[in-house]
Design an enzyme around this catalytic site. Structure first.
Site, short mmCIF file in Angstrom:
data_model
loop_
_atom_site.label_atom_id
_atom_site.label_comp_id
_atom_site.label_asym_id
_atom_site.label_seq_id
_atom_site.Cartn_x
_atom_site.Cartn_y
_atom_site.Cartn_z
CG HIS A 143 -1.89 -1.11 1.26
ND1 HIS A 143 -3.22 -0.95 0.90
CD2 HIS A 143 -1.74 -2.42 1.58
CE1 HIS A 143 -3.84 -2.11 1.01
NE2 HIS A 143 -2.96 -3.02 1.43
N GLY A 222 1.96 -8.43 7.19
CA GLY A 222 1.58 -7.04 7.34
C GLY A 222 1.29 -6.66 8.77
CG ASP A 276 -3.64 -10.46 -0.21
OD1 ASP A 276 -4.36 -9.53 -0.60
OD2 ASP A 276 -2.52 -10.26 0.31
CG LEU A 310 5.84 -11.58 -0.06
CD1 LEU A 310 5.36 -12.57 1.00
CD2 LEU A 310 6.02 -12.28 -1.39
#
Length: 385
Positions: A143, A222, A276, A310
């Site tokens: 992000h 994450g 995902d 990733l």
């Protein structure tokens, strides 16, 4: 895979049929008018039959965290491109799908949500998952950190309003200012509050759980790592009976032993397999755009260009199911529960899908001896190859 395209009335016979209670070694599934009429062993009901030759018959997969596939990302929000992405996953057995959006400025996400909400109404997708923009820059992953921000009531309200009920889940970092209040707002609006992309300590995560957070977005990935003196989000989320944990079972994001340990501790009632997946799923290696960031896929593994982090996966749910069984030690029934039954229940869809049970939609996957899809049925119609 079958090339039939219309609804069928048929009884699948000679299969190993997976039910919530076990495997019917010589079972059958009767399909009428797009729904499951009955499931059983022994003599099937009268009518047309198809012998599946000992194949495994499982409920259609339910993916609650997927960003795209077939070369297309859901962020594009163009109906034809969304259909292409959804179709790519449906061919791999995903009959129920949440379209996940990555972090973008709130006005841009409002536009994306409004367009995708029409496709939710159409039934192409089952709802929307917003992964951001209320995430920690310290655990941003793929992000754009420049876009990430704390949640405020006005922004959250705008995002929910744009969907008119289509937004089903939002991932946020509980340590951000206003995050716990945002969790309460989501829960009050019937939206799943998920914890993810967080650098919070256990003490910062607990208030979000108490406020109603019930999902751990791709547990382990994450988020602050588990430490024996600071359990962090992993310890808090995995050990709380109120929280369902997502696991990316591509054997890249998580080691098989990690999947096994998490699934064993959380149990069938709290374990969900997700993909995902990004646009590269079902397509192959190359260069892709994920939320405005360049992502390179090499040998099926997406990473940020120049960064190495990733960036989603190229996973499909049939592969997640297969990996869970063949590499991670889950039983067929446990994997089916994590890939179908539990995610359907989490979305409040247990009365529609997620199990092979009379009265539910005829969503099912016929798997060969290597647990690869032979045929996929969605709402009583065979999915075209």
């Amino acid at each position: 895979m079958s090339t039939w395209g219309g609804p069928v009335d048929v009884t699948l016979t000679g299969g190993r049929v997976v039910t919530p209670d076990g495997v019917l070694e010589s079972g059958w599934v009767a399909v009428r008018d797009g729904r499951i009429l009955a499931v059983g062993e022994g003599a099937p009901p009268d009518g047309p039959t198809t012998d599946v030759g000992g194949s495994l018959v499982v409920p259609g997969f339910v993916d609650i965290h997927c960003h795209g596939g077939g070369g297309e990302a859901f962020t594009n929000a163009d109906p034809d491109r969304v259909r292409k992405a959804a179709s790519a996953h449906r061919r791999h057995g995903t009959t129920t799908l949440l379209a996940s959006l990555v972090s973008r400025p709130v006005p841009e996400m409002v536009e994306q949500i409004a367009k995708l909400a029409e496709l939710v109404q159409e039934g192409l997708i089952s709802g929307l998952h917003l992964e951001g923009p209320f995430l920690s820059a310290a655990r941003c992953g793929a992000h754009d950190p420049a876009i990430l921000r704390p949640p405020d009531r006005d922004s959250v309200t705008k995002l929910l309003a744009a969907g008119g009920g289509a937004v089903r889940m939002i991932t946020l970092a509980p340590e951000l200012e206003g995050a716990v209040d945002a969790v309460r707002l989501l829960v009050d609006n019937g939206v799943l509050a998920a914890v993810g992309h967080t650098d919070g300590t256990e003490a910062q995560i607990r208030p979000a759980i108490e406020a109603g957070s019930t999902v751990a977005t791709h547990l382990f990935n994450g988020m602050r790592p588990l430490h024996h003196r600071e359990p962090g989000p992993i310890g808090a989320l995995l050990d709380d009976e109120r929280v369902t944990v997502e696991l990316i079972c591509d054997l890249v994001h998580l080691h098989p032993t990690t999947v096994h340990l998490a699934a064993k501790h959380a149990g069938a009632g709290r374990t969900v397999l997700i993909t995902d997946a990004i646009a590269a799923a079902g397509v192959g290696d190359g260069v892709y755009d994920v939320g405005g960031l360049e992502v390179r896929v090499v040998d099926g593994v997406p990473t940020l260009a120049g960064g190495g982090s990733l960036a989603g996966s190229t996973l499909t749910m049939d592969a997640a199911f297969r990996n869970a069984v063949t590499a991670c030690g889950l039983s067929i029934v446990e994997a089916s529960h994590a890939a179908s039954t539990r995610p359907a229940a989490l979305l409040g869809l247990s009365d529609r899908t997620g199990e092979l049970r009379a009265g539910l939609a005829a969503d099912l996957v016929v798997l060969d001896a290597e647990l690869r899809p032979r045929d996929v049925m969605s709402k009583g119609a065979w999915v075209k190859d």
